[in-house]
Scaffold this active site. Structure first.
Site: not given
Length: 230
Positions: A60, A72, A161
């Site tokens: 991530h 994010h 992401c």
């Protein structure tokens, strides 16, 4: 005009990627009551840095904005169900995240470093070395991220992401994780044993479930398309 075959293939690949990473969402997603939160020293983080949090299968990413804030991209099904900012700004739970991936709805949001990382180790600007690209100035990176805050469409393969942070950091959205998954799928398709395996499974389904359109057509077309693609 989009090619329906390409759209169907893209959707299939995304569902395969989602299924292959269910452990990621169940074990490492924000909002899990059993997950542990860590305390992070943010003194070494600079505004515009890319923060990277390794998970079980995926990684991530976020952009550090300063003052313990990280931008994010986070899938969230609540975004499609309500406009109540009080609800959608809460830390995203596992169920909200998974349903958001399936529903292809997300937001580029700001959370604390603790909520972003949720107990995992943080790497800083690791993409600079792995992609071997020249990064933009940190302030420009942060400003790009801030301009993109808000709702957005989501795609595991085409808009995740990693695409978000690489666009902010390098000016071009790329996702080596998604590219690697697609390459693995190509390898499977090119392996002629996949054709044989799909044919055997198709025959087994016909034997077990009977001769019907929902068993016969997949038994014929799936091996055929795999053979043609290989």
């Amino acid at each position: 005009m989009k090619n329906p075959m390409l759209e169907a293939l893209s959707l299939l690949l995304e569902k395969l990627l989602l299924l292959s990473n269910l452990r990621l969402f169940s074990a490492g997603a924000a909002g899990d009551e059993q997950a542990r939160r860590g305390v992070y020293d943010t003194s070494s983080f600079l505004r515009g840095d890319v923060l990277e949090v390794p998970r079980t299968h995926l990684t991530h990413y976020g952009i550090y904005l300063g003052d313990n804030r990280v931008a994010h991209m986070m899938p969230d099904i609540l975004l499609a169900l309500t406009d109540d900012a009080g609800l959608t700004q809460k830390v995203v739970s596992n169920k909200r995240l998974i349903l958001g991936v399936i529903g292809r709805v997300a937001s580029i949001r700001v959370d604390t470093v603790e909520d972003f990382a949720y107990g995992a180790d943080i790497l800083v600007n690791h993409l600079d070395q792995s992609l071997k690209k020249k990064a933009l100035l940190n302030e420009e990176v942060a400003q790009r991220a801030e301009k993109l805050l808000g709702m957005t469409s989501y795609s595991l393969l085409w808009n995740n992401c990693e695409h978000f942070v690489t666009y902010c950091r390098f000016g071009t959205p790329v996702s080596p994780q998604a590219d690697k998954f697609c390459e693995n799928v190509k390898i499977i398709i090119r392996d002629q044993r996949s054709v044989l395996a799909s044919a055997v499974l198709g025959l087994a389904s016909i034997v077990c479930l009977g001769l019907a359109s929902y068993t016969t057509l997949p038994a014929i077309f799936i091996p055929f398309f795999l053979w043609m693609a290989g």
